[in-house]
Design a protein around this motif. Structure first.
Motif, mmCIF file in Angstrom:
data_model
loop_
_atom_site.group_PDB
_atom_site.id
_atom_site.type_symbol
_atom_site.label_atom_id
_atom_site.label_comp_id
_atom_site.label_asym_id
_atom_site.label_seq_id
_atom_site.Cartn_x
_atom_site.Cartn_y
_atom_site.Cartn_z
ATOM 1 N N GLN A 1 0.838 -1.189 0.000
ATOM 2 C CA GLN A 1 0.000 0.000 0.000
ATOM 3 C C GLN A 1 0.881 1.250 0.000
ATOM 4 O OE1 GLN A 1 -3.433 -0.274 -0.280
ATOM 5 N NE2 GLN A 1 -2.834 -2.423 -0.559
ATOM 6 N N VAL A 2 0.632 2.149 -0.926
ATOM 7 C CA VAL A 2 1.361 3.412 -0.995
ATOM 8 C C VAL A 2 0.396 4.545 -0.651
ATOM 9 C CG1 VAL A 2 2.644 5.013 -2.466
ATOM 10 C CG2 VAL A 2 3.004 2.534 -2.683
ATOM 11 N N TYR A 3 0.703 5.261 0.405
ATOM 12 C CA TYR A 3 -0.141 6.360 0.876
ATOM 13 C C TYR A 3 0.072 7.609 0.036
ATOM 14 C CZ TYR A 3 -2.321 9.351 4.517
ATOM 15 O OH TYR A 3 -3.111 10.217 5.225
ATOM 16 N N ALA A 4 1.325 7.853 -0.357
ATOM 17 C CA ALA A 4 1.636 9.074 -1.087
ATOM 18 C C ALA A 4 3.009 8.946 -1.736
ATOM 19 C CB ALA A 4 1.621 10.281 -0.148
ATOM 20 N N MET A 5 3.127 9.388 -2.987
ATOM 21 C CA MET A 5 4.402 9.393 -3.680
ATOM 22 C C MET A 5 4.647 10.778 -4.258
ATOM 23 S SD MET A 5 6.138 9.376 -6.782
ATOM 24 C CE MET A 5 7.870 9.090 -7.010
ATOM 25 N N SER A 6 5.835 11.352 -3.990
ATOM 26 C CA SER A 6 6.160 12.696 -4.471
ATOM 27 C C SER A 6 7.477 12.666 -5.235
ATOM 28 C CB SER A 6 6.267 13.666 -3.290
ATOM 29 O OG SER A 6 6.542 14.980 -3.741
ATOM 30 N N GLN A 7 7.459 13.152 -6.475
ATOM 31 C CA GLN A 7 8.645 13.161 -7.330
ATOM 32 C C GLN A 7 9.278 14.552 -7.370
ATOM 33 O OE1 GLN A 7 10.377 10.921 -8.674
ATOM 34 N NE2 GLN A 7 11.373 11.656 -10.530
ATOM 35 N N TYR A 8 10.621 14.579 -7.280
ATOM 36 C CA TYR A 8 11.403 15.816 -7.341
ATOM 37 C C TYR A 8 12.326 15.734 -8.558
ATOM 38 C CZ TYR A 8 9.750 16.573 -2.578
ATOM 39 O OH TYR A 8 8.956 16.759 -1.474
ATOM 40 N N ASP A 9 11.944 16.379 -9.631
ATOM 41 C CA ASP A 9 12.699 16.305 -10.889
ATOM 42 C C ASP A 9 13.015 17.720 -11.357
ATOM 43 O OD1 ASP A 9 13.800 15.700 -13.334
ATOM 44 O OD2 ASP A 9 12.208 14.323 -13.951
ATOM 45 N N MET A 10 14.264 18.152 -11.138
ATOM 46 C CA MET A 10 14.763 19.492 -11.438
ATOM 47 C C MET A 10 14.291 20.484 -10.369
ATOM 48 S SD MET A 10 14.212 19.392 -15.597
ATOM 49 C CE MET A 10 14.612 21.120 -15.804
ATOM 50 N N THR A 11 15.226 20.898 -9.518
ATOM 51 C CA THR A 11 14.882 21.760 -8.382
ATOM 52 C C THR A 11 15.809 22.959 -8.242
ATOM 53 O OG1 THR A 11 16.285 20.466 -6.854
ATOM 54 C CG2 THR A 11 13.990 19.760 -7.094
ATOM 55 N N ALA A 12 16.632 23.259 -9.245
ATOM 56 C CA ALA A 12 17.718 24.228 -9.037
ATOM 57 C C ALA A 12 17.599 25.541 -9.806
ATOM 58 C CB ALA A 12 19.069 23.575 -9.391
#
Length: 336
Positions: A213-224
């Protein structure tokens, strides 16, 4: 459609956006069987704890780590240096854990390589939860880089070296704070994103098959990147994402960051959150700016370096580490 690896490279160079589903053709097949329910996310209730951890974040570690990570000629997932960069990254993650985690933390963390046939493996670092609620919180970034012509130099400082070291700094700070979550919290560094979301598809498929079970998934792609003449802001993608989790993410920005967010659209399922959505799990994507102001002129070229312009900002990256810390604590909960 079936294509060769060369044809796939040509399609990508031509601007076609795609999943490479060769090894994950059944991804999402079990989603319809899973109980349908709209995820409910809690009111923010860990302000003191989040703020305390945020104060320990620094640009020093991300800068040093990204200088090394972007020094590999390419991190293309099928290249020798792509494998070498992954080996360096997993050793750095293990070093961070050894140096930052207390004995009690050491007992609840694990760091594993998720094996792939192409050689560059994905990495999963897990902090086990203390409660019976085993719904997983995932923070992700992709470790590979590419040039439009693979094997040409691809330092990938912004895409996605920035996201890679952003979540690594959040991981370090959480361990150093002795964070014991109620729910399991995982940090993922995916291989093969530039090849068609390969690593994230493989892991999402594995979780789906195991009925995790996955409650929440957050992707960080390019942050600069902060484009000259624009307002510094967090770009929150609002298409091809879970609306409820996206709204929760906006609350985190308002509560814990020093810059505002802006709604923006990618126009397609454009990063490693997409396989999780396909598998029926709530997922979101946060990036450096509004999509139109992102670092599109340098990514996928030899110019994607930390020294290309003062628009490349480690202080901007720090805001995303704050967001990752808040995401982990507010959704992971705490023994305290």
């Amino acid at each position: 459609m079936w294509v060769t690896e060369l044809e796939k490279i040509q399609l990508k160079a031509g601007g076609l956006k795609f999943f490479d589903i060769t090894d994950a053709q059944d991804l999402g097949s079990l989603a319809a069987m899973r109980a349908k329910s709209t995820p409910v996310y809690p009111a923010l209730s860990h302000h003191d704890q989040v703020t305390k951890v945020i104060k320990t974040l620094s640009t020093d570690g991300p800068r040093a780590n990204l200088e090394k990570f972007s020094s590999f000629r390419t991190r293309f997932y099928r290249s020798d240096t792509g494998k070498e960069s992954q080996e360096w990254l997993v050793s750095k993650i293990r070093e961070v854990a050894a140096e930052s985690a207390s004995p009690s933390m050491q007992s609840i963390i694990s760091i594993e390589e998720f094996q792939h046939s192409w050689g560059q493996h994905s990495i999963v670092a897990r902090i086990n939860g203390s409660s019976a609620d085993d719904r997983i919180i995932i923070l992700g970034a992709h470790q590979d880089s590419t040039n439009m012509v693979p094997y040409l130099p691809a330092p990938g400082a912004d895409d996605d070296g920035s996201g890679t070291v952003t979540i690594l700094e959040a991981y370090r700070a959480l361990l150093a704070s002795d964070f014991h979550p109620a729910r399991p919290v995982e940090f993922h560094w995916y291989s093969g994103e530039e090849g068609g979301l390969l690593g994230s598809q493989a892991i999402a498929r594995s979780y789906e098959i195991q009925e995790l079970q996955v409650y929440a998934m957050s992707q960080y792609d390019m942050t600069a990147w902060v484009k000259k003449g624009t307002r510094e802001e967090v770009g929150i993608i609002v298409d091809y994402v879970d609306d409820s989790l996206t709204n929760f993410n906006k609350q985190l920005v308002d509560a814990y960051l020093d810059i505002p967010y802006v709604d923006t659209k990618c126009g397609y399922a454009c990063s490693d959150h997409a396989p999780w959505s396909k598998a029926g799990y709530p997922s979101i994507f946060t990036m450096e700016s509004a999509f139109k102001n992102a670092n599109s002129g340098n990514i996928h070229t030899a110019r994607d370096r930390i020294d290309i312009s003062d628009e490349f900002s480690f202080s901007h990256m720090l805001e995303f580490s704050k967001l990752a810390v808040a995401f982990a604590i507010e959704l992971g909960g705490s023994e305290a």
